[in-house]
Structures are given as structure tokens and as C-alpha cells.
Write an enzyme that holds these catalytic residues in place. Sequence first.
Site, mmCIF file in Angstrom:
data_model
loop_
_atom_site.group_PDB
_atom_site.id
_atom_site.type_symbol
_atom_site.label_atom_id
_atom_site.label_comp_id
_atom_site.label_asym_id
_atom_site.label_seq_id
_atom_site.Cartn_x
_atom_site.Cartn_y
_atom_site.Cartn_z
ATOM 1 N N HIS A 92 0.853 -1.187 0.000
ATOM 2 C CA HIS A 92 0.000 0.000 0.000
ATOM 3 C C HIS A 92 0.887 1.234 0.000
ATOM 4 O O HIS A 92 1.936 1.253 0.634
ATOM 5 C CB HIS A 92 -0.899 0.027 1.251
ATOM 6 C CG HIS A 92 -2.083 0.911 1.097
ATOM 7 N ND1 HIS A 92 -2.015 2.265 1.292
ATOM 8 C CD2 HIS A 92 -3.350 0.641 0.708
ATOM 9 C CE1 HIS A 92 -3.208 2.791 1.072
ATOM 10 N NE2 HIS A 92 -4.031 1.834 0.702
ATOM 11 N N ASP A 133 -7.926 -5.344 -0.104
ATOM 12 C CA ASP A 133 -8.365 -6.257 -1.164
ATOM 13 C C ASP A 133 -7.987 -7.708 -0.912
ATOM 14 O O ASP A 133 -8.440 -8.595 -1.641
ATOM 15 C CB ASP A 133 -7.759 -5.801 -2.498
ATOM 16 C CG ASP A 133 -8.317 -4.459 -2.931
ATOM 17 O OD1 ASP A 133 -7.536 -3.592 -3.352
ATOM 18 O OD2 ASP A 133 -9.539 -4.279 -2.809
HETATM 19 C C1 SDX Z 1 -6.185 -0.115 -3.045
HETATM 20 O O1 SDX Z 1 -4.444 4.451 -2.183
HETATM 21 C C2 SDX Z 1 -5.374 3.817 -1.554
HETATM 22 O O2 SDX Z 1 -5.763 4.217 -0.464
HETATM 23 C C3 SDX Z 1 -5.896 2.566 -2.293
HETATM 24 C C4 SDX Z 1 -6.911 1.744 -1.514
HETATM 25 C C5 SDX Z 1 -8.192 2.505 -1.247
HETATM 26 O O3 SDX Z 1 -8.892 2.148 -0.287
HETATM 27 O O4 SDX Z 1 -8.527 3.385 -2.098
HETATM 28 O O5 SDX Z 1 -6.344 1.292 -0.281
HETATM 29 C C6 SDX Z 1 -7.334 0.503 -2.331
HETATM 30 O O6 SDX Z 1 -5.940 0.212 -4.192
HETATM 31 C C7 SDX Z 1 -5.307 -1.069 -2.288
HETATM 32 C C8 SDX Z 1 -4.065 -1.544 -3.134
HETATM 33 C C9 SDX Z 1 -4.556 -2.650 -4.057
HETATM 34 N N1 SDX Z 1 -3.498 -3.039 -5.002
HETATM 35 C C10 SDX Z 1 -2.839 -4.208 -4.856
HETATM 36 O O7 SDX Z 1 -3.004 -4.995 -3.938
HETATM 37 C C11 SDX Z 1 -1.874 -4.515 -6.009
HETATM 38 C C12 SDX Z 1 -0.564 -5.074 -5.428
HETATM 39 N N2 SDX Z 1 0.113 -3.989 -4.735
HETATM 40 C C13 SDX Z 1 0.924 -3.110 -5.479
HETATM 41 O O8 SDX Z 1 0.978 -3.153 -6.815
HETATM 42 C C14 SDX Z 1 1.526 -1.946 -4.727
HETATM 43 O O9 SDX Z 1 1.843 -2.381 -3.475
HETATM 44 C C15 SDX Z 1 0.665 -0.708 -4.648
HETATM 45 C C16 SDX Z 1 0.225 -0.268 -6.010
HETATM 46 C C17 SDX Z 1 -0.535 -0.967 -3.813
HETATM 47 C C18 SDX Z 1 1.507 0.399 -4.003
HETATM 48 O O10 SDX Z 1 2.498 0.714 -4.899
HETATM 49 P P1 SDX Z 1 3.681 1.771 -4.551
HETATM 50 O O11 SDX Z 1 3.485 2.399 -3.219
HETATM 51 O O12 SDX Z 1 3.839 2.661 -5.732
HETATM 52 O O13 SDX Z 1 4.894 0.805 -4.366
HETATM 53 P P2 SDX Z 1 5.768 0.224 -5.581
HETATM 54 O O14 SDX Z 1 4.871 -0.337 -6.644
HETATM 55 O O15 SDX Z 1 6.763 1.267 -5.949
HETATM 56 O O16 SDX Z 1 6.495 -1.013 -4.856
HETATM 57 C C19 SDX Z 1 7.595 -0.779 -3.965
HETATM 58 C C20 SDX Z 1 8.376 -2.097 -3.988
HETATM 59 C C21 SDX Z 1 8.734 -2.549 -5.399
HETATM 60 O O17 SDX Z 1 9.887 -3.387 -5.284
HETATM 61 P P3 SDX Z 1 11.363 -2.717 -5.602
HETATM 62 O O18 SDX Z 1 11.262 -2.017 -6.935
HETATM 63 O O19 SDX Z 1 11.617 -1.771 -4.436
HETATM 64 O O20 SDX Z 1 12.301 -3.912 -5.612
HETATM 65 O O21 SDX Z 1 7.565 -3.147 -3.449
HETATM 66 C C22 SDX Z 1 7.323 -4.125 -4.454
HETATM 67 C C23 SDX Z 1 7.592 -3.458 -5.781
HETATM 68 O O22 SDX Z 1 7.981 -4.417 -6.763
HETATM 69 N N3 SDX Z 1 5.911 -4.508 -4.321
HETATM 70 C C24 SDX Z 1 5.461 -5.744 -4.398
HETATM 71 C C25 SDX Z 1 4.084 -5.651 -4.141
HETATM 72 N N4 SDX Z 1 3.755 -4.359 -3.926
HETATM 73 C C26 SDX Z 1 4.891 -3.650 -4.036
HETATM 74 N N5 SDX Z 1 6.066 -6.913 -4.680
HETATM 75 C C27 SDX Z 1 5.286 -8.014 -4.675
HETATM 76 N N6 SDX Z 1 3.960 -8.011 -4.419
HETATM 77 C C28 SDX Z 1 3.325 -6.845 -4.167
HETATM 78 N N7 SDX Z 1 2.015 -6.824 -3.933
#
Ligand code: SDX
Length: 428
Positions: free
Chosen positions: A306, A363
Site C-alpha cells: 500500500h 483487497d
Molecule cells: C487499493 O491508495 C489507496 O488508499 C488505495 C486503496 C483505497 O482504499 O482506495 O487502499 C485501495 O488500491 C489497495 C491496493 C490494491 N493493489 C494491490 O493490492 C496490487 C498489489 N500492490 C501493489 O501493486 C503496490 O503495493 C501498490 C500499487 C498498492 C503500491 O504501490 P507503490 O506504493 O507505488 O509501491 P511500488 O509499486 O513502488 O512497490 C515498492 C516495492 C517494489 O519493489 P522494488 O522495486 O523496491 O524492488 O515493493 C514491491 C515493488 O515491486 N511490491 C510488491 C508488491 N507491492 C509492491 N512486490 C510483490 N507483491 C506486491 N504486492
Amino acid sequence: MAKTAQLRIGDQTIELPMLEGTEGERALDISRLRAETGYITMDPGYANTGSCQSSICFINGEQGILRYRGYDIEDLASRSSFLEVSFLLIYGTLPTPSQLDYFTHSIRIHTMLHEDFKALFSSLPKDAHPMAACSAAVGALATFYPDSLDPRNSRQVEISVHRMIAKLPTIAAYAYKHSFGQPFMFPRNSLEYVANFLHLMFANPCEEYEPDPVVVKAIDLLLILHADHEQNCSTSTVRLVGSSMVNLFAAISAGINALWGPRHGGANQEVIEMLAAIRDEGMTARQFVERAKSKDDTSRLMGFGHRVYKNHDPRATIIKKACDDVLAKLGVHSKLLEIAKDLEEIALKDDYFVERKLYPNVDFYSGVIYNAIGTPANMFTALFAIGRLPGWIAQWVEMHGDPDMKIGRPRQVYVGENARPFVPLDQR
Ligand code: SDX
């Protein structure tokens, strides 16, 4: 604390006013930055950028705190109802009994859709994704109510708000019914909001249907937990689109499309599909977690991570418990829930997730309940939209209540070609 910060650029030093919110959040006001220095800031994804001051929702991502209008989500989840929470978000206070009666009644008598909507839905392919159908139908509401589209007319705003909250469940249920050729059900005004939605979704004209109170309570809880969440992607979309002074229906339709994305609300569908794939392919939870960590694999552990929560998402904690309660009451055994719990247990002890502060988000478990009550996976995000609707509306109303509201128009840093002469076609 000093009321300004100093920024020195070359031999120029400017003062930036400092803001502090009621929960101690601090910000630098850069609204004069370009005028005084010629510089803009750069913040892809807006991770460090505040778009507004708001009184609606507060999140402390480090401590896993979520409050709507100052009330802890745990209190609202255990003691309130979705329509009461909707009133709270939109109008700022818990309703009195008479206010809640008026709000509930007004919504209840606006749940029906114009008969011409059936033609709109029947023009869509059977396999149309419900989020595409919902955004199209919500946008079309503006064509049926041209008399109540002015965002600055309080009477028109009130009726549009009630119509929007009343009709989205009907629209979502129509999208579901259309997907397998069952007749659309009329709303039943004798049912309360969530029970009516379940009736619209699962009843048919050939037999009696009474919504299960256990399911009604579980869905009402899930809608409360999804109702608002500060300036997330879809809420920021509703504000940005709304800042052009377009009507509420158009802004909500845009929000539905933003929520559809797999990185945002679309993740709940991705989670259940991920769990089902692990089950069907005979993978172990550990094997999938290793895939989610691998840079060579595009898989992510959907439902984890998140932008704001760097600790447990309090909503996930509540939903996980609800999963056990609801499935036990329904007498449902869910292999998918078992897999989800195994994934969580492994990930929370794995350095990759611990170092990146990746925890289950809203989620991760919600789809287990939706699945257990017979909702198809492609409807999960539509249920998220029904839950998030009062939050979108509250934020839209708050924005229009700001006398200094401006159209949203970010800047950029241009990195393209410099000026160059046009070359005629026969010389290229
Ligand atoms: C919602 O914003 C809100 O409030 C949203 C929400 C709401 O109520 O409105 O809470 C609802 O959208 C919840 C989030 C749902 N999405 C997911 O579950 C999809 C999986 N999660 C991600 O794609 C990610 O964690 C985000 C999009 C939620 C957050 O992305 P960020 O903050 O931009 O973080 P990032 O993508 O830059 O990741 C940081 C690191 C990366 O690794 P490195 O490049 O540092 O090596 O963490 C890794 C990412 O690859 N990473 C994950 C991961 N989430 C982040 N690796 C594996 N699995 C994951 N789920």
C-alpha cells in the site's frame, strides 16, 4: 514551530509557508514557488504531494489508523451501518434518527432506473466487464437528469447525490444480470439498502428470494470498510474531473474507471484469481511467494502492499476476522481462505515483504467473502465502487464547498525536441 521554511536556490532564498493539520501532519505550501523562483516540483505518483486540505478521512499509515470524520473504523465497522456512514462522510456528522430516516427514505425511493436503461445494457456484449457497464451507465445518468447537473446548486446536488447512491447498486446488478441473460429485477422498496442489492443481484421472477441476514450484515460491513480512503487514485480522479465543474455523474463515472485498475480497486478481482490459480495449479503458497518476489516474474502478491499503510491495513484485519465468522455461519469451507492465510503467514516473515513494509491491504481478504456468497470475481470491483461511492461524493462536495477551488492542472518538465523546422513530405 516556525511558520515558514526557507528554500535557497542559488543566491535566492524564499520563504515557504508551513501548514499543520489537526493530526500533526505538516506540509510546505509551494503555491507561490513558480511565480517567485521559476521552479516547479517533481513528484511522480504524488507520493509526497498534498492536493487539498480535507476533513473527511484520516489515515496514519505507520500506526495503521483509519478514521472517517474522526470516528475510528473499528467503531464504525462494529456499531454503524453503511447508509449511516454514508451520511457521516457526506454531511460531516452522525445523523439524528430523523435525518437518517429522511436520507434512507429518499435513497430507497430513487433505486429504480429509467426503462430505457434496459436498451443501454442490452446493447453491451454479454461478457462486458461490469466496471465498463457501470461507468457507462453512471455517465448516462447525466442524460436522464439534465435538470439536476449544476454542482453549485445545493438542491440539484442533493437530489443527484441521493439518486447516485440509490442507483449504483441497481446499475451494478443490471450489469450482472445482463452477463447471463437473466431478467433485470425491480428494486423492492420494502427492503433496506444492502438487502435490496442482494435481491437485485440474486432474485429472479420465478421464485421467492429472501436475502440471508448473515450475508446482508457481511456486505454492509464490507461497504463501510471501503467507503473512503483520503486522496487515493479514484478519489483524486473524481476531484480532478469534478474541478472542471462537470456534473457529479460524470465525475463518478471517471472514478469508477480509475478504481477498475488492477493496481487499485481491481486488485480484489486479481486476488481471488491469484488464489484460484494457486489452488488449480497445485502450487504451494511458498512457491507463489517466491514468484512474487522474483524480478524475472511479473507476478505480484495481489492484495499486498500500500502506498500509505506501512503497517497493517486496519480494514484487512477486520475483513480477515469477518471471513472466519461469515463462512462459519454460512457453513462454507473455503480453500481460497486457507491459501490466503498461508500466503499472509509466509509473506509477513519474509525479508522481501518485511523490508518493503508490504502488508495485506483491503483487497486481500474481501474477495473470499464475495466469492462465498456467490458473487462472480468480475463483480468484486463493482462492489468496491458501491462502497467507495459515498467517499467519492463527500470529497466532491467538499471540493465544491471550497470558495478557492481551482481547476486541477498540474505542470510538467518538457524533455522533448527543441524547436526545429518543418520538413516537407518529399524531402523526408
Ligand atoms: C487499493 O491508495 C489507496 O488508499 C488505495 C486503496 C483505497 O482504499 O482506495 O487502499 C485501495 O488500491 C489497495 C491496493 C490494491 N493493489 C494491490 O493490492 C496490487 C498489489 N500492490 C501493489 O501493486 C503496490 O503495493 C501498490 C500499487 C498498492 C503500491 O504501490 P507503490 O506504493 O507505488 O509501491 P511500488 O509499486 O513502488 O512497490 C515498492 C516495492 C517494489 O519493489 P522494488 O522495486 O523496491 O524492488 O515493493 C514491491 C515493488 O515491486 N511490491 C510488491 C508488491 N507491492 C509492491 N512486490 C510483490 N507483491 C506486491 N504486492
